[in-house]
Design an enzyme around this catalytic site. Structure first.
Site, PDB file in Angstrom:
ATOM      1  N   THR A 112      -5.077 -13.974 -31.026  1.00 25.74           N
ATOM      2  CA  THR A 112      -5.027 -13.814 -29.576  1.00 25.74           C
ATOM      3  C   THR A 112      -6.449 -13.823 -29.017  1.00 25.74           C
ATOM      4  O   THR A 112      -7.393 -14.221 -29.711  1.00 25.74           O
ATOM      5  CB  THR A 112      -4.238 -12.537 -29.198  1.00 25.74           C
ATOM      6  OG1 THR A 112      -4.075 -12.492 -27.774  1.00 25.74           O
ATOM      7  CG2 THR A 112      -4.916 -11.249 -29.649  1.00 25.74           C
ATOM      8  N   ASN A 113      -6.619 -13.428 -27.773  1.00 26.33           N
ATOM      9  CA  ASN A 113      -7.956 -13.396 -27.173  1.00 26.33           C
ATOM     10  C   ASN A 113      -8.105 -12.112 -26.366  1.00 26.33           C
ATOM     11  O   ASN A 113      -7.188 -11.303 -26.309  1.00 26.33           O
ATOM     12  CB  ASN A 113      -8.169 -14.646 -26.317  1.00 26.33           C
ATOM     13  CG  ASN A 113      -7.124 -14.751 -25.233  1.00 26.33           C
ATOM     14  OD1 ASN A 113      -7.031 -13.907 -24.358  1.00 26.33           O
ATOM     15  ND2 ASN A 113      -6.298 -15.798 -25.311  1.00 26.33           N
TER      16      ASN A 113
END
Ligand code: CTP
Length: 410
Positions: free
Chosen positions: A218-219
């Protein structure tokens, strides 16, 4: 006026309006407002602050209203807790006039009389009609208190310019009761707000691409800026669909007015946005969509099997698809999170993506971007205009973005 909130399909006689009156000379005009509301058939409960009773008589309001005037938290023969009774049952609360003191107490969350306690005990739309001398209206403290209340979804009907008490003249005059009455009717009937009738789709949050049943890529996107755009658009009266990969809750005053679709992956976001965007007037792609997804393992990758090789495949560029398939007149807004050559990269990205606006932020700067309550952005358009919005709350940034992309001033 910043507006929105809810629409009422109730008959006037079933619509309960609390009319709050604070202690200012314009209090006499609220008698006329009360008469207009009663003539239209609304059920009106007046609350006078103790100072208001120095300017207008309780008896006058009781004679015209649907139930006796209340002035105190205590000693009500009909209920021991009048603020919750009034706050919970109200379809709308209007405070006319709202003095600088009342505005400050409301912005602070104080509940030291029946009117402020009722304002805290309601989820109904609230319309404040400030009235005061020009010097007070222009005080930074009053401006800031009003900005705070606006951000929380309170509707403010700006005062008029004209003669004031004591022979002065300037901005600060309570609008004519007929104007307040019409504003109330618009709020109750829905359709209030500068973005009324506009359908807006907003994406938010960082997508999560599974690697195996327990791990994801993810980020750092929190979803806060995209959620703020959706919340502010709802407060401005737009019809809002939020497609979010964030778990953040929405602001309580507008949560029920936002059609929210929770997604996890870039592919889920793509599907949800394609569905929603086909009828939207404005699409705001604030989400940090993964550029690559993983060829997912159906079982947990085990350490003893050695360092795994993770195979990535590109995701669909949703913004690019939106631009390609846009319907006539649709406005499309992209975001860009950059760390270096910020404006240069943004100009290239705007051309490459072909969206109408690009909102760029430098996520390496202090107080900006991921997970901060504040942001600082530049809004670029295809004509080459570049508007810098300095460090501000994400709500204030949302107002600026929506003002630019809708071509409205608020
Ligand atoms: N975006 C999208 N679909 C993707 C990736 C990004 O719709 N698969 C959108 C984002 O929501 C944002 C804009 O494209 O509005 C720019 O995203 P960004 O990650 O900054 O741009 P990229 O094209 O991915 O370029 P790079 O990561 O190389 O800077």
């Amino acid at each position: 006026m910043r507006a929105n909130l809810r629409t009422s399909t109730k008959e006037p006689s079933a619509t309960r309006i609390v009319l709050g009156v604070a202690g200012g000379i314009a209090a006499y005009k609220s008698v006329e407002l009360l008469r207009l509301l009663r003539d239209a058939g609304y059920f009106v409960s007046p609350i006078l602050t103790p100072d208001a009773t120095r300017f207008v008589g309780e008896v006058t309001f009781s004679a015209l209203a649907s139930e006796p005037t209340r002035t105190s938290l205590y000693g009500d023969p009909t209920t021991p807790i009048p603020h919750t009774y009034l706050g919970q049952n109200a379809d709308l609360i209007v405070v006319a006039p709202a003095t600088a003191h009342l505005i400050a107490r409301y912005a602070m969350g104080l509940a030291d009389d029946l009117l402020t306690a009722t304002l805290l005990a309601t989820t109904a739309p609230v319309l404040l009609c400030p009235a005061m001398h020009t010097e007070m209206w222009e005080q930074p403290s009053v401006r800031e208190n009003l900005a705070t209340l606006r951000r929380r979804g309170v509707l403010i009907l700006e005062p008029d310019e004209g003669p004031l008490a004591g022979g002065d003249s300037g901005r600060g005059r309570l609008p004519h009761p007929q104007k307040i009455f019409e504003t109330l009717q618009t709020v109750l009937g829905g359709g209030a707000g500068p973005l009324a009738g506009q359908s807006i789709v907003v994406s938010a949050g960082g997508t999560r691409e599974p690697i195996d049943p327990v791990r994801v890529i993810t980020n750092n996107s929190s979803g806060r800026q995209g959620h703020a755009v959706a919340e502010v658009a709802a407060r401005l009266g737009a019809d809002v669909t939020l497609i979010t990969a964030s778990d953040l809750p929405l602001a309580a005053d507008v949560a029920r007015h936002i059609d929210t679709v929770r997604v996890r992956t870039a592919a889920e976001m793509h599907r949800a946005i394609c569905d929603a965007a086909s009828s939207a007037d404005i699409v705001v792609m604030a989400a940090a969509v993964a550029d690559f997804s993983v060829v997912v393992s159906d079982h947990k990758l085990k350490k003893e099997d050695g360092v795994p090789r993770i195979e990535l495949t590109p995701t669909v560029d949703i913004l690019g698809e939106l631009v390609k398939n846009r319907r006539p007149g649709q406005v499309i807004v992209g975001f860009a999170a950059e760390t270096h050559n910020v404006l240069e990269n943004a100009r290239t990205k705007l051309k490459r993506k072909g969206c109408d606006f690009l909102v760029v932020n430098d996520v390496s700067a202090d107080g900006v971007g991921f997970d901060h309550p504040t942001n600082a952005v530049v809004i670029l358009n295809q004509r080459g205009d570049e508007t810098e919005v300095p460090l501000s709350s994400k709500e204030d940034i949302a107002y600026q973005i929506l003002s630019k992309v809708s071509g409205r001033d608020f």
